[in-house]
Design a protein around this motif. Sequence first.
Motif, PDB file in Angstrom:
ATOM      1  N   VAL A 134     -30.020  31.139 -51.714  1.00  0.00           N
ATOM      2  CA  VAL A 134     -31.451  31.459 -51.586  1.00  0.00           C
ATOM      3  C   VAL A 134     -31.689  32.320 -50.363  1.00  0.00           C
ATOM      4  O   VAL A 134     -32.470  33.275 -50.379  1.00  0.00           O
ATOM      5  CB  VAL A 134     -32.272  30.161 -51.512  1.00  0.00           C
ATOM      6  N   MET A 135     -30.997  32.004 -49.257  1.00  0.00           N
ATOM      7  CA  MET A 135     -31.213  32.764 -48.037  1.00  0.00           C
ATOM      8  C   MET A 135     -30.703  34.198 -48.166  1.00  0.00           C
ATOM      9  O   MET A 135     -31.305  35.126 -47.636  1.00  0.00           O
ATOM     10  CB  MET A 135     -30.510  32.064 -46.853  1.00  0.00           C
ATOM     11  N   ARG A 136     -29.579  34.378 -48.868  1.00  0.00           N
ATOM     12  CA  ARG A 136     -29.087  35.744 -49.089  1.00  0.00           C
ATOM     13  C   ARG A 136     -30.083  36.534 -49.924  1.00  0.00           C
ATOM     14  O   ARG A 136     -30.356  37.708 -49.650  1.00  0.00           O
ATOM     15  CB  ARG A 136     -27.716  35.708 -49.775  1.00  0.00           C
ATOM     16  N   THR A 137     -30.635  35.876 -50.928  1.00  0.00           N
ATOM     17  CA  THR A 137     -31.650  36.538 -51.750  1.00  0.00           C
ATOM     18  C   THR A 137     -32.875  36.879 -50.924  1.00  0.00           C
ATOM     19  O   THR A 137     -33.440  37.969 -51.021  1.00  0.00           O
ATOM     20  CB  THR A 137     -32.046  35.632 -52.922  1.00  0.00           C
ATOM     21  N   PHE A 138     -33.309  35.921 -50.090  1.00  0.00           N
ATOM     22  CA  PHE A 138     -34.482  36.136 -49.239  1.00  0.00           C
ATOM     23  C   PHE A 138     -34.242  37.302 -48.279  1.00  0.00           C
ATOM     24  O   PHE A 138     -35.115  38.147 -48.068  1.00  0.00           O
ATOM     25  CB  PHE A 138     -34.772  34.853 -48.456  1.00  0.00           C
ATOM     26  N   SER A 139     -33.028  37.383 -47.702  1.00  0.00           N
ATOM     27  CA  SER A 139     -32.718  38.473 -46.771  1.00  0.00           C
ATOM     28  C   SER A 139     -32.772  39.817 -47.477  1.00  0.00           C
ATOM     29  O   SER A 139     -33.247  40.811 -46.921  1.00  0.00           O
ATOM     30  CB  SER A 139     -31.322  38.253 -46.162  1.00  0.00           C
ATOM     31  N   ALA A 140     -32.299  39.853 -48.717  1.00  0.00           N
ATOM     32  CA  ALA A 140     -32.347  41.109 -49.465  1.00  0.00           C
ATOM     33  C   ALA A 140     -33.776  41.533 -49.738  1.00  0.00           C
ATOM     34  O   ALA A 140     -34.128  42.709 -49.634  1.00  0.00           O
ATOM     35  CB  ALA A 140     -31.583  40.948 -50.790  1.00  0.00           C
ATOM     36  N   ILE A 141     -34.634  40.556 -50.057  1.00  0.00           N
ATOM     37  CA  ILE A 141     -36.041  40.865 -50.317  1.00  0.00           C
ATOM     38  C   ILE A 141     -36.703  41.398 -49.059  1.00  0.00           C
ATOM     39  O   ILE A 141     -37.461  42.366 -49.091  1.00  0.00           O
ATOM     40  CB  ILE A 141     -36.775  39.613 -50.827  1.00  0.00           C
ATOM     41  N   GLY A 201     -41.566  32.087 -48.303  1.00  0.00           N
ATOM     42  CA  GLY A 201     -41.600  31.603 -46.928  1.00  0.00           C
ATOM     43  C   GLY A 201     -41.487  30.096 -46.813  1.00  0.00           C
ATOM     44  O   GLY A 201     -40.680  29.587 -46.028  1.00  0.00           O
ATOM     45  N   ILE A 202     -42.272  29.355 -47.600  1.00  0.00           N
ATOM     46  CA  ILE A 202     -42.248  27.900 -47.460  1.00  0.00           C
ATOM     47  C   ILE A 202     -40.905  27.336 -47.923  1.00  0.00           C
ATOM     48  O   ILE A 202     -40.378  26.382 -47.344  1.00  0.00           O
ATOM     49  CB  ILE A 202     -43.416  27.239 -48.237  1.00  0.00           C
ATOM     50  N   PHE A 203     -40.297  27.984 -48.936  1.00  0.00           N
ATOM     51  CA  PHE A 203     -38.982  27.515 -49.360  1.00  0.00           C
ATOM     52  C   PHE A 203     -37.937  27.792 -48.284  1.00  0.00           C
ATOM     53  O   PHE A 203     -37.014  26.997 -48.082  1.00  0.00           O
ATOM     54  CB  PHE A 203     -38.579  28.165 -50.680  1.00  0.00           C
ATOM     55  N   SER A 204     -38.090  28.917 -47.577  1.00  0.00           N
ATOM     56  CA  SER A 204     -37.152  29.212 -46.490  1.00  0.00           C
ATOM     57  C   SER A 204     -37.328  28.210 -45.355  1.00  0.00           C
ATOM     58  O   SER A 204     -36.358  27.835 -44.689  1.00  0.00           O
ATOM     59  CB  SER A 204     -37.362  30.633 -45.983  1.00  0.00           C
ATOM     60  N   PHE A 205     -38.566  27.738 -45.126  1.00  0.00           N
ATOM     61  CA  PHE A 205     -38.791  26.706 -44.108  1.00  0.00           C
ATOM     62  C   PHE A 205     -38.073  25.417 -44.503  1.00  0.00           C
ATOM     63  O   PHE A 205     -37.469  24.748 -43.658  1.00  0.00           O
ATOM     64  CB  PHE A 205     -40.283  26.431 -43.952  1.00  0.00           C
ATOM     65  N   VAL A 239     -31.646  30.346 -41.963  1.00  0.00           N
ATOM     66  CA  VAL A 239     -32.701  31.359 -42.017  1.00  0.00           C
ATOM     67  C   VAL A 239     -32.781  32.067 -40.662  1.00  0.00           C
ATOM     68  O   VAL A 239     -33.150  31.444 -39.662  1.00  0.00           O
ATOM     69  CB  VAL A 239     -34.066  30.725 -42.353  1.00  0.00           C
ATOM     70  N   PRO A 240     -32.450  33.350 -40.608  1.00  0.00           N
ATOM     71  CA  PRO A 240     -32.534  34.079 -39.340  1.00  0.00           C
ATOM     72  C   PRO A 240     -33.970  34.071 -38.806  1.00  0.00           C
ATOM     73  O   PRO A 240     -34.936  34.110 -39.556  1.00  0.00           O
ATOM     74  CB  PRO A 240     -32.102  35.501 -39.721  1.00  0.00           C
ATOM     75  N   LEU A 241     -34.078  34.013 -37.466  1.00  0.00           N
ATOM     76  CA  LEU A 241     -35.365  34.071 -36.758  1.00  0.00           C
ATOM     77  C   LEU A 241     -36.238  32.837 -36.937  1.00  0.00           C
ATOM     78  O   LEU A 241     -37.370  32.808 -36.478  1.00  0.00           O
ATOM     79  CB  LEU A 241     -36.168  35.317 -37.172  1.00  0.00           C
ATOM     80  N   TYR A 242     -35.736  31.805 -37.630  1.00  0.00           N
ATOM     81  CA  TYR A 242     -36.506  30.562 -37.716  1.00  0.00           C
ATOM     82  C   TYR A 242     -36.555  29.935 -36.328  1.00  0.00           C
ATOM     83  O   TYR A 242     -35.501  29.724 -35.710  1.00  0.00           O
ATOM     84  CB  TYR A 242     -35.857  29.601 -38.712  1.00  0.00           C
ATOM     85  N   ALA A 283     -36.165  27.950 -33.134  1.00  0.00           N
ATOM     86  CA  ALA A 283     -35.297  26.813 -32.833  1.00  0.00           C
ATOM     87  C   ALA A 283     -36.100  25.576 -32.474  1.00  0.00           C
ATOM     88  O   ALA A 283     -35.673  24.451 -32.758  1.00  0.00           O
ATOM     89  CB  ALA A 283     -34.342  27.183 -31.683  1.00  0.00           C
ATOM     90  N   GLU A 284     -37.278  25.772 -31.847  1.00  0.00           N
ATOM     91  CA  GLU A 284     -38.088  24.614 -31.457  1.00  0.00           C
ATOM     92  C   GLU A 284     -38.694  23.890 -32.640  1.00  0.00           C
ATOM     93  O   GLU A 284     -39.246  22.797 -32.495  1.00  0.00           O
ATOM     94  CB  GLU A 284     -39.178  25.044 -30.484  1.00  0.00           C
ATOM     95  N   TRP A 285     -38.626  24.504 -33.828  1.00  0.00           N
ATOM     96  CA  TRP A 285     -39.144  23.841 -35.009  1.00  0.00           C
ATOM     97  C   TRP A 285     -38.134  22.881 -35.637  1.00  0.00           C
ATOM     98  O   TRP A 285     -38.480  22.104 -36.502  1.00  0.00           O
ATOM     99  CB  TRP A 285     -39.546  24.871 -36.065  1.00  0.00           C
ATOM    100  N   LEU A 286     -36.876  22.978 -35.185  1.00  0.00           N
ATOM    101  CA  LEU A 286     -35.837  22.142 -35.793  1.00  0.00           C
ATOM    102  C   LEU A 286     -35.895  20.726 -35.254  1.00  0.00           C
ATOM    103  O   LEU A 286     -36.308  20.506 -34.123  1.00  0.00           O
ATOM    104  CB  LEU A 286     -34.466  22.763 -35.518  1.00  0.00           C
TER     105      LEU A 286
END
Length: 214
Positions: free
Chosen positions: A13-20, A192-196, A206-209, A211-214
């Motif tokens: 999913v993340m590879r697909t998201f990055s391509a989009i 976006g919400i699925f990437s979260f 997910v790049p740029l997510y 870090a303080e949200w983890l």
Amino acid sequence: GWWCVGKNTFFFVMRTFSAIVALTLLASASSFVPAPALRSAPSSLSASAADNMAGKSVELGGGVWDPLGLADLGSEKTLRWFRAAEVKHCRVAMLATMGWAHTCNGWSKIVFPGGSSLGSDPWKAFDDTPPLGLVQILMAAGLVEILTESVLTKGSHYLTSGDGHVNPLMFENVPDKMKDKELKNGRLAMIGIFSFFAASKVPGAVPLYPAEWL
């Protein structure tokens, strides 16, 4: 829990998201150079029953992206139902995306009379929500759905007329341009919400997510 899936699925999913995202950035960059004359869209795009509805993409030459031909599966009523479902999911995803960011940033935490708080972890906040609170959420969502399907239709249900774009606030003569904006923002919010979800379960997926949200 129901949200736990394999890491391989998340990475796909993340590879697909990055391509989009990359394609979106390329499309944005093209707005800074003189645009060549648009070539006619491929026949697979122009043949879609959804071509006359809002939500067409300038990135695809003014057509719709429907490789499976879902828009042609049934009647006009079926197509309106598909659009209504998309619009509703778009709106839920936009609310969910904003709610996730709101919770993770610790803005206006819900504090109960005893002093306890739901905290800044969306999954923990969901788990810590009292059962009665979950019932209230479901009842509120159900009430909105009932009103949307009944009294907020101005006597003309979205499945029997129009293009299926649900309009519970009963705005008059909503232009396609505004519908396009809502659909595109909603489609991005669904990604976006699925990437979260993915980033919260697979750190670094997910790049740029933040870090303080983890």
